[in-house]
Scaffold this motif. Sequence first.
Motif, short mmCIF file in Angstrom:
data_model
loop_
_atom_site.label_atom_id
_atom_site.label_comp_id
_atom_site.label_asym_id
_atom_site.label_seq_id
_atom_site.Cartn_x
_atom_site.Cartn_y
_atom_site.Cartn_z
N ARG A 81 0.83 -1.20 0.00
CA ARG A 81 0.00 0.00 0.00
C ARG A 81 0.87 1.26 0.00
N CYS A 82 0.34 2.30 -0.62
CA CYS A 82 1.09 3.56 -0.71
C CYS A 82 0.12 4.72 -0.67
N ASN A 83 0.58 5.84 -0.11
CA ASN A 83 -0.24 7.04 -0.02
C ASN A 83 0.08 8.05 -1.11
N LEU A 84 0.88 7.64 -2.11
CA LEU A 84 1.11 8.44 -3.31
C LEU A 84 0.64 7.62 -4.52
N ARG A 85 0.52 8.28 -5.65
CA ARG A 85 0.13 7.62 -6.90
C ARG A 85 1.02 8.14 -8.02
N CYS A 86 2.32 7.85 -7.90
CA CYS A 86 3.29 8.39 -8.86
C CYS A 86 2.95 7.94 -10.28
N ILE A 87 3.01 8.85 -11.21
CA ILE A 87 2.52 8.60 -12.56
C ILE A 87 3.32 7.54 -13.29
N TYR A 88 4.59 7.33 -12.92
CA TYR A 88 5.39 6.31 -13.59
C TYR A 88 5.34 4.97 -12.85
N CYS A 89 4.58 4.94 -11.75
CA CYS A 89 4.54 3.73 -10.92
C CYS A 89 3.21 2.99 -11.03
N MET A 90 2.10 3.73 -10.94
CA MET A 90 0.80 3.06 -10.99
C MET A 90 -0.28 4.06 -11.38
N THR A 132 11.77 15.69 -7.21
CA THR A 132 11.72 17.09 -7.60
C THR A 132 11.76 17.99 -6.37
N LEU A 133 12.20 19.22 -6.58
CA LEU A 133 12.19 20.22 -5.51
C LEU A 133 11.08 21.25 -5.72
N LYS A 134 10.25 21.00 -6.72
CA LYS A 134 9.18 21.94 -7.05
C LYS A 134 7.83 21.40 -6.58
N ARG A 135 7.13 22.19 -5.79
CA ARG A 135 5.87 21.72 -5.22
C ARG A 135 4.86 21.33 -6.30
N GLU A 136 4.71 22.18 -7.31
CA GLU A 136 3.73 21.90 -8.36
C GLU A 136 4.10 20.64 -9.12
N ARG A 137 5.38 20.46 -9.39
CA ARG A 137 5.81 19.26 -10.12
C ARG A 137 5.66 18.02 -9.26
N PHE A 138 5.92 18.15 -7.97
CA PHE A 138 5.72 17.03 -7.06
C PHE A 138 4.27 16.57 -7.13
N ALA A 139 3.35 17.51 -7.11
CA ALA A 139 1.93 17.17 -7.19
C ALA A 139 1.61 16.51 -8.52
N GLU A 140 2.25 16.96 -9.59
CA GLU A 140 2.03 16.37 -10.91
C GLU A 140 2.55 14.93 -10.95
N ILE A 141 3.73 14.70 -10.39
CA ILE A 141 4.34 13.37 -10.44
C ILE A 141 3.61 12.39 -9.54
N THR A 142 3.27 12.83 -8.33
CA THR A 142 2.71 11.92 -7.32
C THR A 142 1.20 11.93 -7.25
N GLY A 200 5.17 1.78 -24.67
CA GLY A 200 4.43 2.91 -24.14
C GLY A 200 5.31 4.14 -24.02
N GLU A 201 4.69 5.21 -23.53
CA GLU A 201 5.37 6.50 -23.53
C GLU A 201 6.61 6.53 -22.66
N TRP A 202 6.67 5.72 -21.60
CA TRP A 202 7.80 5.78 -20.68
C TRP A 202 9.06 5.17 -21.27
N SER A 203 8.94 4.36 -22.31
CA SER A 203 10.12 3.69 -22.86
C SER A 203 11.12 4.65 -23.48
N SER A 204 10.71 5.87 -23.78
CA SER A 204 11.61 6.85 -24.39
C SER A 204 12.14 7.87 -23.38
N ARG A 205 11.89 7.63 -22.10
CA ARG A 205 12.26 8.61 -21.08
C ARG A 205 13.57 8.31 -20.37
#
Length: 329
Positions: free
Chosen positions: A23-32, A125-135, A198-203
């Motif tokens: 279980r996790c309390n984040l939902r990182c976009i590259y994880c799940m 990331t050190l950016k609050r907005e980006r953190f929210a985007e990623i997680t 998928g899209e992550w394969s080029s990252r």
Amino acid sequence: MAYENIDAHGRTVDYLRISITDRCNLRCIYCMPEEGVPRLSHEDVLSYEEIIRILNVAGSIGISKVRVTGGEPLVRKGVVEFCRSLVEIVGRGCVSITTNGVLLEEFAWDLWNAGIRRINVSLDTLKRERFAEITRRDYFNRVWNGIMTAYRIGFHPVKLNVVVIKGLNDDEIEDLAALTFEYPFHVRFIEFMPFGSGEWSSRFVSSDEIVERLKNVGELLPAVSLNSNGPAKYYAFRGALGKVGIISPISHHFCATCNRLRLTADGKLRTCLFATKETDLRAILRSSEDDEKLKEAIVRALKEKPEKHGLNEELFHKCIGRPMIKIGG
């Protein structure tokens, strides 16, 4: 059996990573996905007592270092007392924990009092907005406060794990590395491990490219690792308080010095993160009180630990259909 923790390729295996929850309390976009993934039932997850039984047996063959992981380990009830039990078994300084930091401010003192001294925090990331985007969660301030709390209490090293992904956070490599001038952190840049299509394969961003970027920050000098068996290659900037680490499972894999086993939350023993084979210790635990059977299964799995992973073969064999959260960080 002599040298029971030496595998077939001459490596001493003395480190066990224990996942205590999926279980996790984040939902990182590259994880799940945002809705998460199907969770294990309570009955399928090993109890703390079962994990401790496994560790006692593993300790008898030479396992002497432990890392507690998830999912997010701090979401599981009783985690502090469990960590205290682990410290009593393997010793202070030999138990560490990996967390996403969301609950770290709340748990830091309790973990310290339980004997934990080393901690890893995921921070892309050190950016609050980006953190929210990623997680998909606006928790950056909570995570940063947790990191600062752990630092002030005296955890050392505080390691910050950064998964570098092209077009997502690779523009922050220099800023994240510069933290080491202000704090004695170990900022560790990890190659993103895309698998399938998928899209992550080029990252993917290679460790060589990351090192070149780090040279923009300052003079980069080789540094001594606290753990010679760890996966990171360390550097330090002249005049910095901390270190930067490079973990390159794809471009420069570290299989030749791998010293670890992984225990999933549902009791499967994995000898490699990317293994296609698991040993079901839960079935043995729940069918027999004979620790010798458990020991035989662990030793047998250890002896069959592959020489190297198969990341470059066909698709990435990340785990018989298991996402990372189901394996443990």
